[in-house]
Design a protein around this motif. Structure first.
Motif, PDB file in Angstrom:
ATOM      1  N   UNK A  96       0.830  -1.208   0.000  1.00  0.00           N
ATOM      2  CA  UNK A  96       0.000   0.000   0.000  1.00  0.00           C
ATOM      3  C   UNK A  96       0.864   1.258   0.000  1.00  0.00           C
ATOM      4  N   UNK A  97       1.960   1.238   0.772  1.00  0.00           N
ATOM      5  CA  UNK A  97       2.867   2.379   0.800  1.00  0.00           C
ATOM      6  C   UNK A  97       3.491   2.622  -0.570  1.00  0.00           C
ATOM      7  N   UNK A  98       3.911   1.547  -1.224  1.00  0.00           N
ATOM      8  CA  UNK A  98       4.519   1.679  -2.554  1.00  0.00           C
ATOM      9  C   UNK A  98       3.505   2.198  -3.562  1.00  0.00           C
ATOM     10  N   UNK A  99       2.260   1.763  -3.421  1.00  0.00           N
ATOM     11  CA  UNK A  99       1.208   2.205  -4.341  1.00  0.00           C
ATOM     12  C   UNK A  99       1.009   3.710  -4.228  1.00  0.00           C
ATOM     13  N   UNK A 100       1.077   4.259  -3.002  1.00  0.00           N
ATOM     14  CA  UNK A 100       0.853   5.695  -2.809  1.00  0.00           C
ATOM     15  C   UNK A 100       1.911   6.539  -3.505  1.00  0.00           C
ATOM     16  N   UNK A 101       3.102   5.972  -3.663  1.00  0.00           N
ATOM     17  CA  UNK A 101       4.172   6.742  -4.300  1.00  0.00           C
ATOM     18  C   UNK A 101       3.850   7.052  -5.755  1.00  0.00           C
ATOM     19  N   UNK A 102       2.992   6.222  -6.384  1.00  0.00           N
ATOM     20  CA  UNK A 102       2.576   6.459  -7.764  1.00  0.00           C
ATOM     21  C   UNK A 102       3.662   6.116  -8.756  1.00  0.00           C
ATOM     22  N   UNK A 103       3.257   5.759  -9.975  1.00  0.00           N
ATOM     23  CA  UNK A 103       4.210   5.440 -11.034  1.00  0.00           C
ATOM     24  C   UNK A 103       5.081   4.254 -10.666  1.00  0.00           C
ATOM     25  N   UNK A 104       6.369   4.400 -10.876  1.00  0.00           N
ATOM     26  CA  UNK A 104       7.325   3.338 -10.560  1.00  0.00           C
ATOM     27  C   UNK A 104       7.583   3.345  -9.050  1.00  0.00           C
ATOM     28  N   UNK A 105       7.287   2.224  -8.402  1.00  0.00           N
ATOM     29  CA  UNK A 105       7.403   2.148  -6.944  1.00  0.00           C
ATOM     30  C   UNK A 105       8.852   2.323  -6.508  1.00  0.00           C
ATOM     31  N   UNK A 107      12.346   1.561  -5.058  1.00  0.00           N
ATOM     32  CA  UNK A 107      13.022   0.258  -5.084  1.00  0.00           C
ATOM     33  C   UNK A 107      13.108  -0.367  -3.700  1.00  0.00           C
ATOM     34  N   UNK A 108      13.311   0.463  -2.653  1.00  0.00           N
ATOM     35  CA  UNK A 108      13.452  -0.110  -1.315  1.00  0.00           C
ATOM     36  C   UNK A 108      12.140  -0.740  -0.837  1.00  0.00           C
ATOM     37  N   UNK A 109      11.000  -0.123  -1.187  1.00  0.00           N
ATOM     38  CA  UNK A 109       9.710  -0.697  -0.811  1.00  0.00           C
ATOM     39  C   UNK A 109       9.422  -1.972  -1.601  1.00  0.00           C
ATOM     40  N   UNK A 110       9.815  -1.979  -2.865  1.00  0.00           N
ATOM     41  CA  UNK A 110       9.628  -3.186  -3.672  1.00  0.00           C
ATOM     42  C   UNK A 110      10.438  -4.345  -3.109  1.00  0.00           C
ATOM     43  N   UNK A 111      11.689  -4.074  -2.743  1.00  0.00           N
ATOM     44  CA  UNK A 111      12.539  -5.117  -2.169  1.00  0.00           C
ATOM     45  C   UNK A 111      11.970  -5.613  -0.838  1.00  0.00           C
ATOM     46  N   UNK A 112      11.442  -4.675  -0.050  1.00  0.00           N
ATOM     47  CA  UNK A 112      10.888  -5.068   1.247  1.00  0.00           C
ATOM     48  C   UNK A 112       9.653  -5.946   1.061  1.00  0.00           C
ATOM     49  N   UNK A 153      -0.419 -12.132  -7.083  1.00  0.00           N
ATOM     50  CA  UNK A 153      -0.887 -11.826  -8.433  1.00  0.00           C
ATOM     51  C   UNK A 153      -1.734 -10.548  -8.445  1.00  0.00           C
ATOM     52  N   UNK A 154      -2.585 -10.381  -7.429  1.00  0.00           N
ATOM     53  CA  UNK A 154      -3.416  -9.176  -7.351  1.00  0.00           C
ATOM     54  C   UNK A 154      -2.548  -7.930  -7.143  1.00  0.00           C
ATOM     55  N   UNK A 155      -1.540  -8.024  -6.283  1.00  0.00           N
ATOM     56  CA  UNK A 155      -0.650  -6.880  -6.055  1.00  0.00           C
ATOM     57  C   UNK A 155       0.119  -6.548  -7.332  1.00  0.00           C
ATOM     58  N   UNK A 156       0.541  -7.576  -8.056  1.00  0.00           N
ATOM     59  CA  UNK A 156       1.254  -7.337  -9.313  1.00  0.00           C
ATOM     60  C   UNK A 156       0.363  -6.600 -10.309  1.00  0.00           C
ATOM     61  N   UNK A 157      -0.923  -6.974 -10.372  1.00  0.00           N
ATOM     62  CA  UNK A 157      -1.855  -6.280 -11.268  1.00  0.00           C
ATOM     63  C   UNK A 157      -2.057  -4.838 -10.822  1.00  0.00           C
ATOM     64  N   UNK A 158      -2.153  -4.625  -9.494  1.00  0.00           N
ATOM     65  CA  UNK A 158      -2.314  -3.268  -8.977  1.00  0.00           C
ATOM     66  C   UNK A 158      -1.106  -2.412  -9.341  1.00  0.00           C
ATOM     67  N   UNK A 159       0.079  -2.959  -9.217  1.00  0.00           N
ATOM     68  CA  UNK A 159       1.295  -2.199  -9.520  1.00  0.00           C
ATOM     69  C   UNK A 159       1.399  -1.894 -11.012  1.00  0.00           C
ATOM     70  N   UNK A 160       1.036  -2.875 -11.838  1.00  0.00           N
ATOM     71  CA  UNK A 160       1.115  -2.664 -13.290  1.00  0.00           C
ATOM     72  C   UNK A 160       0.167  -1.557 -13.727  1.00  0.00           C
ATOM     73  N   UNK A 161      -1.049  -1.562 -13.204  1.00  0.00           N
ATOM     74  CA  UNK A 161      -2.019  -0.522 -13.568  1.00  0.00           C
ATOM     75  C   UNK A 161      -1.626   0.831 -12.982  1.00  0.00           C
ATOM     76  N   UNK A 162      -1.041   0.811 -11.790  1.00  0.00           N
ATOM     77  CA  UNK A 162      -0.642   2.064 -11.157  1.00  0.00           C
ATOM     78  C   UNK A 162       0.470   2.752 -11.948  1.00  0.00           C
ATOM     79  N   UNK A 163       1.382   1.949 -12.498  1.00  0.00           N
ATOM     80  CA  UNK A 163       2.466   2.528 -13.302  1.00  0.00           C
ATOM     81  C   UNK A 163       1.914   3.258 -14.534  1.00  0.00           C
TER      82      UNK A 163
END
Length: 431
Positions: A96-105, A107-112, A153-163
């Motif tokens: 959720x935190x990475x999603x709020x950043x918008x666009x490309x998440x 990197x530290x949040x993605x790794x976490x 899979x759902x988070x991956x779809x959310x990230x792809x659409x958010x980008x």
């Protein structure tokens, strides 16, 4: 033998079997003579000695088995269940935190986020090896194994659409979070609760209370029998001391002392492992999960762009529970939580005032993140410290049990030999 003799032998009346009261009558006859009484005393001492040795070995072996199971299976299962629970909660919050950043998440949040899922799946595999094939814990593991890939899979779809800046990304994120909170985290909590029950049962098994009580009765009975036997011999033989029986009494006292030291030490360490290890581990784990839930509620409320709603209500309820829990735990985490709640209130004030971008910037900014990280790091350090306390106490609880398993029966055999020597020396005087 002639045929006539054989016929008479076959037709002769058989000697009747001893009546049930024959044994009691024989014991009664033995009680009426001095040698008979000595034989009865010897039989009693040997019976009590052998039983005491057997029960001493069983008690020590049972206590050792229970202690080993507690340290090698039950508590590790609790730690693994806590890892699954907190990793899934942290993954949901981080996504959720990475999603709020918008666009490309970031990197530290993605790794976490990815590290959280790796930790959860690794701990899940380890927990499956320690869990029976049937029961609530096994069902929770099967559900988690099936739903974690769905969540990812759902988070991956959310990230792809958010980008791509598509609003449907928020819907995918909401669905993923709902799956986490209605399936993943409840199942992880069920596994955690099951592991807690396993730990509680492990303490009971490790104490071996029934075997310990029986051993205490036998030891006291044996000591009393040896004292009374020597008193009887002193009266009947006019000898003050019977050296072998006196030595047998010393061996019995040594067995009592060894048993008391080993079992008392084990119970003291078990009590410390429970009060200073397992119980704080459970409380600190629950506190960290509640804190992560707060952070997730905050991010999901902002991601929905609908102002305060169900997630904010959940934040308030979770915050109330966490405040009460931290008041019992104590420590620096209380101050860290207060600082984070103050930051959250400022986020809500900005969002409710129409400054959405400002609210997001504050929510994911350095100051708020630092306060929240301070809170979770304090809880994490406390958790690791309590795990170490538990491990040390369990090692201490197992110390000496292996020795008692061998030494108990061995000392019992020695005292039986000494008792037999002491009584037989007096019996020889009647021959």
């Amino acid at each position: 033998m002639s045929t006539a003799q054989l016929d008479r032998a076959m037709t002769a009346p058989r000697t009747p079997a001893p009546a049930p009261g024959g044994v009691l009558q024989r014991l009664g006859r033995l009680r009426r003579t001095s040698p008979g009484r000595l034989q009865l005393i010897l039989a009693l001492l040997l019976t009590l000695g052998l039983l005491t040795g057997l029960v001493a070995g069983i008690t020590a072996a049972s206590a050792r088995s229970g202690t080993d199971d507690l340290g090698e299976r039950a508590q590790p299962l609790l730690v693994e269940a806590e890892t699954i629970y907190s990793a899934l909660a942290d993954a949901d919050t981080t996504a959720a935190q990475a999603f709020l950043a918008g666009g490309l998440e970031p990197a530290d949040l993605t790794r976490r986020y990815e590290a959280d899922l790796d930790r959860a799946t690794t701990a899940l595999t380890a927990a499956a090896r320690r869990t029976p094939a049937d029961g609530p814990a096994a069902e929770a593991i099967r559900t988690l194994s099936a739903d974690i890939p769905r969540y990812a899979a759902l988070v991956a779809s959310a990230r792809a659409n958010n980008r791509q800046g598509l609003p449907v990304g928020a819907s995918y994120l909401s669905t993923a979070s709902q799956l986490s909170r209605t399936s993943l985290q409840p199942q992880a909590q069920a596994l955690f609760r099951s592991a807690q029950r396993e730990v509680d049962a492990g303490y009971s098994n490790a104490r071996s209370s029934w075997w310990t009580a029986l051993l205490v009765i036998l030891l006291l009975g044996l000591l009393a029998a040896l004292v009374l036997a020597q008193r009887h011999l002193s009266w009947t033989t006019n000898r003050t001391f019977n050296i072998p029986l006196l030595a047998a009494t010393g061996v019995t006292l040594l067995l009592i002392l060894t048993t008391a030291v080993v079992l008392a030490g084990q119970r003291a360490h078990l009590a410390s492992a429970d009060s200073d290890g397992s119980q704080p581990v459970a409380e600190l784990a629950e506190a960290r999960i509640l804190a992560l839930r707060e952070r997730g509620d905050e991010a999901l409320t902002l991601a929905a762009r609908a102002g305060e709603g169900e997630q904010e209500k959940d934040f308030d309820e979770t915050s109330r529970q966490l405040t009460g829990l931290l008041s019992r735990i104590g420590g620096d985490a209380q101050a860290g939580h207060r600082d984070y709640v103050i930051d959250h209130d400022k986020v809500r004030e900005l969002d409710n005032g129409g400054n959405y971008d400002g609210a997001v910037e504050l929510a994911i900014g350095e100051a708020t993140t630092r306060n929240f990280t301070t809170l979770t790091d304090d809880l994490g350090r406390g958790l690791e410290d309590r795990k170490t306390v538990f491990t040390d106490d369990i090692h201490g609880a197992g110390r000496g049990l292996g020795l008692l398993t061998v030494l108990g029966p061995l000392l019992a055999l020695v005292l039986c030999v000494l008792a037999a020597a002491g009584i037989r020396a007096r019996l020889e005087e009647y021959r």
